[in-house]
Design an enzyme around this catalytic site. Structure first.
Site, PDB file in Angstrom:
ATOM      1  CG  ASN A   7      -1.823   1.138   1.331  1.00  0.00           C
ATOM      2  OD1 ASN A   7      -1.771   2.054   0.503  1.00  0.00           O
ATOM      3  ND2 ASN A   7      -2.689   1.120   2.332  1.00  0.00           N
ATOM      4  CE  LYS A  14      -0.356   2.389   6.597  1.00  0.00           C
ATOM      5  NZ  LYS A  14      -1.776   2.632   6.549  1.00  0.00           N
ATOM      6  NE  ARG A  91      -6.080   1.816  -0.110  1.00  0.00           N
ATOM      7  CZ  ARG A  91      -5.990   2.994   0.481  1.00  0.00           C
ATOM      8  NH1 ARG A  91      -4.836   3.391   0.977  1.00  0.00           N
ATOM      9  NH2 ARG A  91      -7.024   3.757   0.587  1.00  0.00           N
ATOM     10  CG  HIS A 180     -12.823   4.088   3.094  1.00  0.00           C
ATOM     11  ND1 HIS A 180     -13.611   5.127   3.541  1.00  0.00           N
ATOM     12  CD2 HIS A 180     -11.559   4.435   3.345  1.00  0.00           C
ATOM     13  CE1 HIS A 180     -12.848   6.083   4.036  1.00  0.00           C
ATOM     14  NE2 HIS A 180     -11.579   5.694   3.931  1.00  0.00           N
ATOM     15  CG  LEU A 209     -17.420   5.084  11.557  1.00  0.00           C
ATOM     16  CD1 LEU A 209     -18.222   4.989  12.845  1.00  0.00           C
ATOM     17  CD2 LEU A 209     -17.987   6.165  10.641  1.00  0.00           C
ATOM     18  N   GLY A 210     -12.695   5.968  10.352  1.00  0.00           N
ATOM     19  CA  GLY A 210     -11.283   6.102  10.730  1.00  0.00           C
ATOM     20  C   GLY A 210     -10.909   7.564  10.676  1.00  0.00           C
ATOM     21  CG  ASN A 211      -7.066   9.496  10.971  1.00  0.00           C
ATOM     22  OD1 ASN A 211      -7.465  10.167  11.916  1.00  0.00           O
ATOM     23  ND2 ASN A 211      -5.960   8.782  11.007  1.00  0.00           N
ATOM     24  NE  ARG A 241      -9.932  13.040   4.242  1.00  0.00           N
ATOM     25  CZ  ARG A 241     -10.037  11.755   3.952  1.00  0.00           C
ATOM     26  NH1 ARG A 241     -11.124  11.287   3.361  1.00  0.00           N
ATOM     27  NH2 ARG A 241      -9.062  10.911   4.255  1.00  0.00           N
ATOM     28  CG  ASP A 283      -6.334  10.470  17.895  1.00  0.00           C
ATOM     29  OD1 ASP A 283      -7.148   9.890  18.642  1.00  0.00           O
ATOM     30  OD2 ASP A 283      -5.361   9.898  17.371  1.00  0.00           O
ATOM     31  CG  MET A 284     -13.284   9.521  18.207  1.00  0.00           C
ATOM     32  SD  MET A 284     -14.155  11.068  18.496  1.00  0.00           S
ATOM     33  CE  MET A 284     -14.920  11.337  16.981  1.00  0.00           C
ATOM     34  NE  ARG A 285      -6.402   7.157  19.796  1.00  0.00           N
ATOM     35  CZ  ARG A 285      -5.526   6.459  19.102  1.00  0.00           C
ATOM     36  NH1 ARG A 285      -5.127   5.300  19.547  1.00  0.00           N
ATOM     37  NH2 ARG A 285      -5.031   6.914  17.969  1.00  0.00           N
ATOM     38  CD  GLU A 384      -8.897  -0.969   3.944  1.00  0.00           C
ATOM     39  OE1 GLU A 384      -8.459  -0.700   5.084  1.00  0.00           O
ATOM     40  OE2 GLU A 384      -9.080  -0.115   3.074  1.00  0.00           O
TER      41      GLU A 384
HETATM   42  P1  ADP Z   1      -6.990   5.706   8.910  1.00  0.00           P
HETATM   43  O1  ADP Z   1      -8.193   6.247   8.210  1.00  0.00           O
HETATM   44  O2  ADP Z   1      -5.836   6.668   8.948  1.00  0.00           O
HETATM   45  O3  ADP Z   1      -6.609   4.299   8.506  1.00  0.00           O
HETATM   46  P2  ADP Z   1      -7.786   4.480  11.430  1.00  0.00           P
HETATM   47  O4  ADP Z   1      -8.770   3.520  10.852  1.00  0.00           O
HETATM   48  O5  ADP Z   1      -6.556   3.956  12.046  1.00  0.00           O
HETATM   49  O6  ADP Z   1      -7.431   5.645  10.437  1.00  0.00           O
HETATM   50  O7  ADP Z   1      -8.594   5.327  12.546  1.00  0.00           O
HETATM   51  C1  ADP Z   1      -8.012   6.377  13.235  1.00  0.00           C
HETATM   52  C2  ADP Z   1      -9.055   6.946  14.194  1.00  0.00           C
HETATM   53  O8  ADP Z   1      -9.450   5.932  15.123  1.00  0.00           O
HETATM   54  C3  ADP Z   1      -8.529   8.122  15.024  1.00  0.00           C
HETATM   55  O9  ADP Z   1      -9.507   9.155  15.091  1.00  0.00           O
HETATM   56  C4  ADP Z   1      -8.376   7.485  16.393  1.00  0.00           C
HETATM   57  O10 ADP Z   1      -8.541   8.422  17.407  1.00  0.00           O
HETATM   58  C5  ADP Z   1      -9.512   6.488  16.406  1.00  0.00           C
HETATM   59  N1  ADP Z   1      -9.333   5.535  17.496  1.00  0.00           N
HETATM   60  C6  ADP Z   1      -8.372   4.591  17.632  1.00  0.00           C
HETATM   61  N2  ADP Z   1      -8.492   3.974  18.849  1.00  0.00           N
HETATM   62  C7  ADP Z   1      -9.557   4.545  19.473  1.00  0.00           C
HETATM   63  C8  ADP Z   1     -10.189   4.371  20.738  1.00  0.00           C
HETATM   64  N3  ADP Z   1      -9.742   3.474  21.603  1.00  0.00           N
HETATM   65  N4  ADP Z   1     -11.258   5.145  21.028  1.00  0.00           N
HETATM   66  C9  ADP Z   1     -11.702   6.075  20.169  1.00  0.00           C
HETATM   67  N5  ADP Z   1     -11.155   6.294  18.966  1.00  0.00           N
HETATM   68  C10 ADP Z   1     -10.092   5.555  18.616  1.00  0.00           C
END
Ligand code: ADP
Length: 397
Positions: A7, A14, A91, A180, A209-211, A241, A283-285, A384
């Site tokens: 990728n 990666k 990819r 995706h 639901l990621g970045n 975004r 970052d959601m955390r 993936e």
């Molecule tokens: P990408 O789209 O870059 O591949 P990922 O699928 O790795 O991204 O998702 C990243 C997101 O997941 C970030 O917003 C991160 O904060 C969130 N995330 C990861 N672990 C947790 C967690 N324990 N609680 C809440 N959100 C999380």
């Protein structure tokens, strides 16, 4: 039979090496900061500690060479010789309307991927560099391209067209493509397996639901609508975004702030979404923590995200005229019980009942709705790379 999955991003790469006899991962790694000061390769052989090697990596070819060297390393590698490598799967972000499934790379395919560069100017060139570098280093080994957009090519025309004059579609191919796709495909089909039902009989909404995030309506195993579009900003708010926006806001801001398209694009892609609303982080955390601590804008970002997901699930249930399952995946979907709970709680009109105990789980396949819930809600960690490896093997057997 060993298959390598690559990728390639603009400055990173990666990889994962699979043994396809049992679909196990033999080794994986990441080449970082390609073409930038401080480049390095992080390599992990399954069962061993990660090894990091700092080295100059001026371009993707050197990055691919470093990857192959790491895989051949006598202590940390997983290949005795390159002849053991059956094929390489890549990819590729954008396949436009040309590719509705994976393909073995040849000259025509390379040209077609090149033609899709205007549709994904940041991603396709990097993907191409990876493929070309691998073809130079391993000219005898088959290369396969797996497209992020391919799974969504089944969308009906009324779902993918935009309401601008038709000739723009004919001239410039402006339409919804979706992204995706490999992830949505994997989790939808895996969900059907977990439910023990043929995917053809199911109406599923998959929430990646990621970045970057997208939500897809999968009816009978086919994507029929998805929240990302021509580009990667629509749908729900993402890390940086903006998500769905009235295009006149963009025009208005450009005029008011005297922004050119490059700057405006930067704002929509890099300064908006969860970061832009919370003012704290993408970052959601971090945002969950700040919201718990009472930060109003962090709470707003969280509410906007969960509301957006809920709205899409409702819309897609209507689009499919029914709903059997909701699947959560990727970083937020797999890990944030808070987001899942906030989304599902207010979908009780669909007969969804959350199992709060099971919903506490992180990063594992689990059904998070109760047994009497009319719609099954579940978490399926995405994979993936495995889809790419399987397609690669299938096409090169
Ligand atoms: P990408 O789209 O870059 O591949 P990922 O699928 O790795 O991204 O998702 C990243 C997101 O997941 C970030 O917003 C991160 O904060 C969130 N995330 C990861 N672990 C947790 C967690 N324990 N609680 C809440 N959100 C999380």
């Amino acid at each position: 039979m060993k298959v390598l999955v690559i990728n390639c991003g603009s400055s990173s790469l990666k990889y994962q090496l699979f043994d396809m006899t049992d679909e196990s991962v033999l080794a994986k790694g990441l080449v970082e900061r390609i073409g930038i000061e401080g480049s390095r390769i992080k390599h992990t052989k399954t069962g061993q500690d990660t090894v990091i090697k700092n080295m100059p990596i001026p371009d993707h070819k050197v990055g691919i060479k470093a990857t192959l060297d790491a895989l051949l390393d006598k202590d940390h590698g997983a290949l005795g010789s390159l002849d053991e490598l059956h094929a390489v799967g890549h990819r590729v972000v954008h396949g436009g309307e040309k590719f509705s499934s994976s393909v073995v790379v040849n000259k025509e395919v390379l040209e077609a991927i090149e033609e899709c560069v205007p549709l994904a100017p940041l991603h396709n060139p990097a993907n191409l560099m990876g493929i070309k570098a691998m073809m130079e280093l391993l000219p005898e080994t088959p290369q396969v391209a797996v497209f992020d957009t391919a799974f969504h090519q089944t969308m009906p025309k009324h779902a993918y067209m935009y309401g601008v004059p038709y000739h723009y579609y004919e001239e410039y191919k402006t339409r919804r493509y979706g992204f995706h796709g490999t992830s949505h495909y994997y989790v939808a089909y895996r969900a059907a397996e977990i439910l023990g039902k043929p995917v053809e009989d199911l109406k599923i909404v998959t929430c990646h639901l990621g970045n970057g995030s997208s939500i897809t309506a999968v009816d009978g195993g086919k994507s029929v609508d998805t929240s990302l579009g021509f580009g990667t900003v629509p749908g729900v708010i993402m890390g940086t975004r903006c998500g769905e926006i009235d295009p006149t806001v963009v025009l208005y801001l450009m005029e008011k702030e005297n922004l050119d398209t490059k700057l405006m694009s930067h704002i929509l892609h890099k300064e908006s979404g969860i970061l832009g609303i919370s003012g704290i982080s993408s970052d959601m955390r971090d945002v969950e923590e700040a919201a718990e601590g009472g930060n109003e804008r962090a709470k707003l970002a969280l509410d906007m995200l969960c509301y957006g997901i809920r709205k899409h699930i409702g819309a897609y249930a209507a689009a499919m005229n029914g709903l059997d399952a909701i699947v959560f995946t990727a970083g937020i979907g797999e890990n944030s019980s808070l987001v899942r709970e906030k989304v599902l709680e207010e979908l009780s009109f669909l007969g969804i009942k959350v199992d709060y105990e099971k919903n506490k789980s992180r990063g594992k396949e689990v059904i998070i709705s109760t047994e009497d819930s009319k719609v099954v809600a579940m978490v399926v960690p995405t994979n993936e790379e495995l889809v790419i490896a399987k397609d690669t093997l299938e096409l090169t057997k």
